[in-house]
Design a protein around this motif. Structure first.
Motif, PDB file in Angstrom:
ATOM      1  N   CYS A   1     -27.807  -5.099  -7.307  1.00 12.39           N
ATOM      2  CA  CYS A   1     -28.944  -4.551  -8.055  1.00 12.39           C
ATOM      3  C   CYS A   1     -30.207  -4.748  -7.223  1.00 12.39           C
ATOM      4  O   CYS A   1     -30.554  -5.876  -6.881  1.00 12.39           O
ATOM      5  N   ILE A   2     -30.870  -3.655  -6.885  1.00 15.54           N
ATOM      6  CA  ILE A   2     -31.994  -3.719  -5.951  1.00 15.54           C
ATOM      7  C   ILE A   2     -33.288  -3.270  -6.635  1.00 15.54           C
ATOM      8  O   ILE A   2     -33.392  -2.132  -7.118  1.00 15.54           O
ATOM      9  N   ALA A   3     -34.261  -4.176  -6.699  1.00 20.02           N
ATOM     10  CA  ALA A   3     -35.606  -3.835  -7.181  1.00 20.02           C
ATOM     11  C   ALA A   3     -35.585  -3.191  -8.560  1.00 20.02           C
ATOM     12  O   ALA A   3     -36.261  -2.188  -8.793  1.00 20.02           O
ATOM     13  N   SER A   4     -34.804  -3.756  -9.457  1.00 21.14           N
ATOM     14  CA  SER A   4     -34.670  -3.151 -10.776  1.00 21.14           C
ATOM     15  C   SER A   4     -34.284  -4.188 -11.822  1.00 21.14           C
ATOM     16  O   SER A   4     -33.740  -5.243 -11.486  1.00 21.14           O
ATOM     17  N   ASN A   5     -34.553  -3.832 -13.070  1.00 13.63           N
ATOM     18  CA  ASN A   5     -34.212  -4.714 -14.192  1.00 13.63           C
ATOM     19  C   ASN A   5     -33.483  -3.893 -15.262  1.00 13.63           C
ATOM     20  O   ASN A   5     -33.987  -3.696 -16.381  1.00 13.63           O
ATOM     21  N   PRO A   6     -32.292  -3.374 -14.921  1.00 11.53           N
ATOM     22  CA  PRO A   6     -31.626  -2.404 -15.789  1.00 11.53           C
ATOM     23  C   PRO A   6     -31.282  -2.890 -17.193  1.00 11.53           C
ATOM     24  O   PRO A   6     -31.158  -2.065 -18.097  1.00 11.53           O
ATOM     25  N   VAL A   7     -31.155  -4.202 -17.397  1.00 11.22           N
ATOM     26  CA  VAL A   7     -30.857  -4.667 -18.765  1.00 11.22           C
ATOM     27  C   VAL A   7     -31.986  -4.230 -19.710  1.00 11.22           C
ATOM     28  O   VAL A   7     -31.754  -3.935 -20.881  1.00 11.22           O
ATOM     29  N   LEU A   8     -33.207  -4.162 -19.174  1.00 15.89           N
ATOM     30  CA  LEU A   8     -34.326  -3.713 -20.013  1.00 15.89           C
ATOM     31  C   LEU A   8     -34.636  -2.233 -19.827  1.00 15.89           C
ATOM     32  O   LEU A   8     -35.343  -1.646 -20.648  1.00 15.89           O
ATOM     33  N   SER A   9     -34.115  -1.617 -18.766  1.00 17.40           N
ATOM     34  CA  SER A   9     -34.540  -0.251 -18.442  1.00 17.40           C
ATOM     35  C   SER A   9     -33.513   0.829 -18.731  1.00 17.40           C
ATOM     36  O   SER A   9     -33.877   1.978 -18.961  1.00 17.40           O
ATOM     37  N   PHE A  10     -32.229   0.485 -18.652  1.00 16.43           N
ATOM     38  CA  PHE A  10     -31.201   1.503 -18.877  1.00 16.43           C
ATOM     39  C   PHE A  10     -31.026   1.731 -20.375  1.00 16.43           C
ATOM     40  O   PHE A  10     -31.207   0.802 -21.171  1.00 16.43           O
ATOM     41  N   PRO A  11     -30.608   2.948 -20.750  1.00 14.38           N
ATOM     42  CA  PRO A  11     -30.299   3.156 -22.155  1.00 14.38           C
ATOM     43  C   PRO A  11     -29.133   2.259 -22.564  1.00 14.38           C
ATOM     44  O   PRO A  11     -28.210   2.054 -21.776  1.00 14.38           O
ATOM     45  N   ASN A  12     -29.200   1.757 -23.779  1.00 10.15           N
ATOM     46  CA  ASN A  12     -28.190   0.826 -24.285  1.00 10.15           C
ATOM     47  C   ASN A  12     -28.122  -0.415 -23.387  1.00 10.15           C
ATOM     48  O   ASN A  12     -27.050  -0.843 -22.946  1.00 10.15           O
ATOM     49  N   GLY A  13     -29.295  -0.995 -23.161  1.00  7.72           N
ATOM     50  CA  GLY A  13     -29.397  -2.149 -22.274  1.00  7.72           C
ATOM     51  C   GLY A  13     -28.512  -3.308 -22.674  1.00  7.72           C
ATOM     52  O   GLY A  13     -27.997  -4.020 -21.815  1.00  7.72           O
ATOM     53  N   HIS A  14     -28.316  -3.493 -23.957  1.00  3.58           N
ATOM     54  CA  HIS A  14     -27.499  -4.667 -24.335  1.00  3.58           C
ATOM     55  C   HIS A  14     -26.024  -4.446 -24.014  1.00  3.58           C
ATOM     56  O   HIS A  14     -25.298  -5.394 -23.775  1.00  3.58           O
ATOM     57  N   ARG A  15     -25.597  -3.196 -23.944  1.00  6.78           N
ATOM     58  CA  ARG A  15     -24.215  -2.955 -23.507  1.00  6.78           C
ATOM     59  C   ARG A  15     -24.099  -3.273 -22.015  1.00  6.78           C
ATOM     60  O   ARG A  15     -23.125  -3.873 -21.563  1.00  6.78           O
ATOM     61  N   LEU A  16     -25.133  -2.879 -21.260  1.00  9.59           N
ATOM     62  CA  LEU A  16     -25.114  -3.189 -19.833  1.00  9.59           C
ATOM     63  C   LEU A  16     -25.165  -4.711 -19.626  1.00  9.59           C
ATOM     64  O   LEU A  16     -24.496  -5.252 -18.740  1.00  9.59           O
ATOM     65  N   ASP A  17     -25.958  -5.377 -20.459  1.00  8.15           N
ATOM     66  CA  ASP A  17     -26.056  -6.834 -20.406  1.00  8.15           C
ATOM     67  C   ASP A  17     -24.641  -7.441 -20.495  1.00  8.15           C
ATOM     68  O   ASP A  17     -24.253  -8.295 -19.679  1.00  8.15           O
ATOM     69  N   ALA A  18     -23.881  -6.969 -21.472  1.00  5.12           N
ATOM     70  CA  ALA A  18     -22.509  -7.478 -21.650  1.00  5.12           C
ATOM     71  C   ALA A  18     -21.640  -7.077 -20.462  1.00  5.12           C
ATOM     72  O   ALA A  18     -20.807  -7.874 -19.993  1.00  5.12           O
ATOM     73  N   ALA A  19     -21.847  -5.870 -19.949  1.00  4.65           N
ATOM     74  CA  ALA A  19     -21.038  -5.414 -18.813  1.00  4.65           C
ATOM     75  C   ALA A  19     -21.305  -6.270 -17.581  1.00  4.65           C
ATOM     76  O   ALA A  19     -20.378  -6.656 -16.857  1.00  4.65           O
ATOM     77  N   LEU A  20     -22.577  -6.612 -17.350  1.00  2.00           N
ATOM     78  CA  LEU A  20     -22.914  -7.439 -16.178  1.00  2.00           C
ATOM     79  C   LEU A  20     -22.293  -8.828 -16.317  1.00  2.00           C
ATOM     80  O   LEU A  20     -21.837  -9.415 -15.335  1.00  2.00           O
ATOM     81  N   ALA A  21     -22.278  -9.327 -17.548  1.00  6.35           N
ATOM     82  CA  ALA A  21     -21.691 -10.658 -17.770  1.00  6.35           C
ATOM     83  C   ALA A  21     -20.190 -10.661 -17.477  1.00  6.35           C
ATOM     84  O   ALA A  21     -19.611 -11.699 -17.182  1.00  6.35           O
ATOM     85  N   SER A  22     -19.564  -9.482 -17.537  1.00  5.02           N
ATOM     86  CA  SER A  22     -18.112  -9.413 -17.335  1.00  5.02           C
ATOM     87  C   SER A  22     -17.715  -9.202 -15.866  1.00  5.02           C
ATOM     88  O   SER A  22     -16.534  -9.189 -15.539  1.00  5.02           O
ATOM     89  N   LEU A  23     -18.696  -9.007 -14.984  1.00  7.98           N
ATOM     90  CA  LEU A  23     -18.372  -8.689 -13.583  1.00  7.98           C
ATOM     91  C   LEU A  23     -17.770  -9.876 -12.836  1.00  7.98           C
ATOM     92  O   LEU A  23     -18.007 -11.029 -13.188  1.00  7.98           O
ATOM     93  N   ASP A  24     -17.048  -9.561 -11.767  1.00  9.50           N
ATOM     94  CA  ASP A  24     -16.523 -10.621 -10.897  1.00  9.50           C
ATOM     95  C   ASP A  24     -17.617 -11.182  -9.985  1.00  9.50           C
ATOM     96  O   ASP A  24     -17.566 -12.345  -9.586  1.00  9.50           O
ATOM     97  N   PHE A  25     -18.601 -10.306  -9.630  1.00 12.68           N
ATOM     98  CA  PHE A  25     -19.602 -10.758  -8.666  1.00 12.68           C
ATOM     99  C   PHE A  25     -20.835  -9.870  -8.752  1.00 12.68           C
ATOM    100  O   PHE A  25     -20.727  -8.662  -8.965  1.00 12.68           O
ATOM    101  N   MET A  26     -21.993 -10.491  -8.579  1.00 17.68           N
ATOM    102  CA  MET A  26     -23.227  -9.692  -8.583  1.00 17.68           C
ATOM    103  C   MET A  26     -24.263 -10.286  -7.639  1.00 17.68           C
ATOM    104  O   MET A  26     -24.428 -11.502  -7.559  1.00 17.68           O
ATOM    105  N   VAL A  27     -24.958  -9.382  -6.936  1.00 14.73           N
ATOM    106  CA  VAL A  27     -26.038  -9.761  -6.019  1.00 14.73           C
ATOM    107  C   VAL A  27     -27.299  -9.049  -6.490  1.00 14.73           C
ATOM    108  O   VAL A  27     -27.243  -7.866  -6.829  1.00 14.73           O
ATOM    109  N   ALA A  28     -28.435  -9.762  -6.537  1.00  8.29           N
ATOM    110  CA  ALA A  28     -29.691  -9.092  -6.888  1.00  8.29           C
ATOM    111  C   ALA A  28     -30.690  -9.237  -5.754  1.00  8.29           C
ATOM    112  O   ALA A  28     -30.893 -10.343  -5.248  1.00  8.29           O
ATOM    113  N   LEU A  29     -31.282  -8.114  -5.329  1.00 15.41           N
ATOM    114  CA  LEU A  29     -32.429  -8.165  -4.418  1.00 15.41           C
ATOM    115  C   LEU A  29     -33.640  -8.111  -5.323  1.00 15.41           C
ATOM    116  O   LEU A  29     -34.042  -7.039  -5.793  1.00 15.41           O
TER     117      LEU A  29
END
Ligand code: MGD
Ligand code: MGD
Ligand code: SF4
Ligand code: MO
Length: 718
Positions: free
Chosen positions: A395-423
């Motif tokens: 995830c680069i230069a963004s805060n999609p949990v607050l910006s994408f539609p249905n952010g709380h679904r994305l929130d749950a999806a991110l929590a389920s990932l194997d790995f995540m990197v944020a710039l």
């Protein structure tokens, strides 16, 4: 030189990075600190204008919550680590997922902040060519893809984006834009209030079409309330009148057009009377507007986020462009014009012209555009098991949990990932899910060429900025992080490690070969060194007509009737003109001068004063529900619910409610102390990732059906 030394105080000329107006700033620094920020009166475009956010840069620079070095998440919390370790760890994690599940299992996204970090634009390809995943996405599908596809299909390149030539226009229609709050979008027009006042002072007219009587509407000659999501019906009726009443006159465009008659035939059924029933705007007002617009000398019809981030976003932007075409106002001074950028991405033969639907997404079958997937598919692509499932995310230069539609679904999806990197420089609602966060140096420590926003400017401009402050703590630029990560991934995957040059060196080469470059013989003879000698920027004159040379369609003509958009007129008939309940409330967005998406809420100076995160609602709608002004209410949609105070206002259309986005930093684990204190709620816990414009996958932020009910009285929350 950019630096004039006055004792220990240095003066630097930069651009503000907080919105698309990119106002010129004069920044004074001493001993490694910012001591003052004010408008640069010698910036050719902004001429000293600055808004309250610009001044707040001083406080934002020293934000104590900002990460100074990479952090890694472990069972016991976040741990600071060195850059080499962090980059190795990030590359290992991503490559491990790709080895196990294939290249497409890693997704990447570049968000809003990249527009003012030119090194991300120049070097994102470096990371992507190592990842080789098709789950790559950018801001487009949550911001401006409706405009990109219109340009791609009509003019042959997605970046042939047109801007309203405000300063020379006599008649300006704005739909779904509130530049007095936003300072303009796809329209770099710093100090836009003065520009609009000048329009009126020279006898010109400003018309605003918006479900809310906005700050801009209050300045306008005419404001028309429109029901959210219905602008396509409105625009179709305008075109219909132009054709039916013989008012269409493409003037000098006539020899460059294909398919305008086909459009005229297809729009016959879209009468103003039918549009009235859908939009709520009287048929006679639509007629009058069409006639006035056609009669005006130098007119422009412009639409932005309110008309782009909605169910018919692509068709709407296309019809708006056609109104400009049909009245001869495209490519005409005072009309809808192309900038002639000093670094012209559309002229780069390696750029993607906006290839459409080359492939479709795995779960929902939405079309790719410009080699990218719509970001609105990411949550389901992360949550739906099977071959090709996304299991890691950069995830680069963004805060999609607050910006994408249905952010709380994305929130749950991110929590389920194997790995995540944020710039990302903060531990935000999104980056708190990362395994490792890579924080770049501060904007003021980075050099910058105004690559994106000067391509939409009211004048042709070129400006290069040297760092105002040095990088002292071993920090890296975003582009260096992209390169270091790309290299490590390529090495681990056995791919060749490509050499690269700095963003500045790339810009220098492109400048020299560009429209005003040394190589072109243009008298400006631009080089990077020349720009360094002009720290306020170089004014390259007013917008110029560019037809037909700029067109990149195979036949060098403007395609008025692209089949992909003509086909969507049928959906307009079946969905928009279908009967609707008059009881439903429709949610729309809102921007305030004091906040910028999710980026400014950690700044005390901007959070002082009235709470911005309120539900705007018409007094009649409050009365119907026996609600009181200031009371806490629960707003619910098909995807979620939020509770916030309601503010009664006659400035919003009955049946419409509004919540600004970018709030709700109070979630567990967020480390933005001021933002968490003023948490508010996220409008995107109400929006729906499944309800997109199917032509593009564009998020629908406006026109979301919701219900509102009272919670408890105001006294209890204040
Ligand atoms: N409901 C609703 N939702 C919307 C909208 C709406 O109108 N209504 N608008 C949409 C639009 S138009 C947009 S553009 C999106 C914005 O959505 P996002 O892409 O999420 O943009 P921001 O919220 O501005 O977040 C930018 C992030 O970049 C980080 N950042 C700041 N500086 C740097 C830096 O130097 N380097 C890096 N790597 N990161 C940095 C910030 O800390 C922040 O977390 O929201 C969309 N969401
Ligand atoms: N202060 C501030 N400035 C910003 C930002 C910010 O968050 N704060 N964000 C920046 C970003 S990322 C962007 S993309 C730009 C956006 O710049 P603008 O497009 O000017 O954004 P808004 O101010 O949200 O204005 C959108 C308008 O559309 C109206 N609207 C909603 N639905 C509809 C509809 O269906 N039809 C019509 N006709 N109108 C509708 C809303 O009431 C609102 O007044 O602003 C940028 N500048
Ligand atoms: S209008 Fe935008 S660019 Fe100008 S000072 Fe304000 S936030 Fe910065
Ligand atoms: Mo945006």
């Amino acid at each position: 030189m950019a630096i004039e030394v006055e004792g220990t105080i240095e003066t630097h000329y930069r651009n503000c990075y907080l919105c698309e107006a990119v106002c010129g700033l004069e920044i004074k620094t001493a001993d490694g600190h910012v001591i003052s920020v004010r408008g640069d009166k010698d910036d050719p475009l902004s001429q000293g204008y600055i808004c309250p956010k610009g001044v707040a840069i001083e406080e934002m620079y020293k934000d104590p919550d900002r990460l100074q070095q990479p952090v890694k998440r472990s069972g016991s919390g976040w741990q600071e680590i060195g850059w080499d370790e962090a980059l190795d760890f990030a590359a290992d994690g991503l490559v491990d997922v790709q080895r196990r599940f294939g290249d497409d299992a890693v997704a990447d996204f570049i968000g809003n902040a990249y527009g003012t970090i030119y090194g991300i634009v120049t070097h994102i390809g470096y990371l992507r060519s190592a990842l080789k995943s098709r789950n790559s996405a950018s801001l487009a599908s949550i911001d401006h893809i409706s405009h990109l596809i219109t340009s791609a299909l009509m003019y042959g390149h997605q970046f042939l984006l047109t801007v309203p030539d405000l300063d020379r226009s006599e008649y300006v229609v704005m739909a779904g834009a509130n530049p007095l709050a936003s300072n303009g979008s796809l329209m770099t027009a710093p100090g836009v209030r003065d520009r609009l006042k000048a329009l009126k002072a020279r006898g010109g007219k400003l018309v605003i079409i918006d479900p809310r009587r906005t700050e801009t509407a209050k300045l306008a000659d005419t404001h028309l309330f429109i029901k959210p999501g219905t602008d396509a019906a409105f625009a179709a009726a305008i075109l219909n009148i132009l054709f039916e009443e013989g008012l269409a006159n493409p003037r000098s465009l006539a020899g460059h057009l294909n398919g305008l008659d086909e459009v005229a035939a297809a729009l016959k059924a879209f009468t103003p009377e039918r549009a009235e029933a859908v939009t709520g705007v009287e048929a006679n007002s639509i007629r009058q507007l069409a006639r006035e617009f056609a009669a005006a000398d130098r007119a422009v019809w412009y639409g932005r986020i309110g008309t782009c981030a909605q169910q018919f976003g692509a068709v709407t932007q296309w019809l708006f462009s056609l109104i400009n075409v049909a009245t001869g106002n495209l490519d005409r001074p005072g009309g809808f014009m192309w900038n002639t950028p000093a670094v012209d991405i559309a002229a780069d033969p390696n750029s993607d012209p906006g290839r459409y639907a080359e492939w479709r997404t795995r779960v929902r079958g939405l079309p790719s555009f410009g080699g990218e997937a719509p970001a609105t598919t990411f949550a389901e692509e992360m949550l739906t098991e099977g071959k090709g499932q996304i299991r890691a995310f950069v995830c680069i230069a963004s805060n999609p949990v607050l910006s994408f539609p249905n952010g709380h679904r994305l929130d749950a999806a991110l929590a389920s990932l194997d790995f995540m990197v944020a710039l990302e420089p903060f531990i935000t609602a999104t980056s708190r899910h990362a395994n490792v966060i890579l924080p770049a140096a501060r904007h003021l420590q980075c050099d910058h060429y105004e690559l994106i926003f000067h391509s939409f400017a009211m004048r042709n401009m070129a400006k290069y900025m040297q760092p105002a402050l040095p990088i002292t703590d071993g920090g890296k630029h975003d582009w260096e992080i992209l390169v270091a990560l790309g290299e490590r991934i390529a090495e681990r995957k056995g791919l060749p490690v490509e050499p690269t040059i700095s963003p500045a060196a790339m810009i220098d080469l492109t400048l020299q070969n560009g429209h005003y470059g040394k190589a072109s013989g243009h008298p400006a003879a631009l080089t990077l060194d020349k720009l360094k000698d002009h720290p306020h920027g170089i004014d390259l004159g007013p917008l110029q007509s560019r037809l037909p040379d700029c067109l990149q369609t195979a036949d060098k003509r403007i395609h008025c009737a692209p089949p992909e958009l003509m086909a969507d007129l049928r959906r307009l008939e079946t969905e928009l003109f279908a009967a609707r309940s008059s009881e439903e409330l429709l949610l729309i967005g809102r921007r305030h001068v004091r906040s910028k998406n999710s980026q400014t809420q950690n700044c005390q100076r901007l959070m002082r004063g009235r709470n911005l995160c309120e539900l705007f609602m018409h007094p009649d709608d409050l009365a119907k529900r026996q609600l009181q002004n200031g009371q806490m209410v629960r707003v619910a949609s098909q995807t979620g619910e939020v509770s916030l105070p309601v503010a009664a206002t006659e400035d919003i259309m009955p049946g419409v409610v509004s919540i600004p986005h970018g709030f709700d930093h109070g979630r567990q684990g967020v480390r933005q102390s001021i933002a968490s204190e003023h948490a508010g709620v996220s409008a995107n816990d109400l929006t729906d990732d499944q309800r997109v414009d199917p032509v593009t996958g564009m998020a629908v932020y406006n026109g979301v059906p919701v219900t509102v009910e009272g919670l408890y009285q105001a006294e209890k929350v204040r």
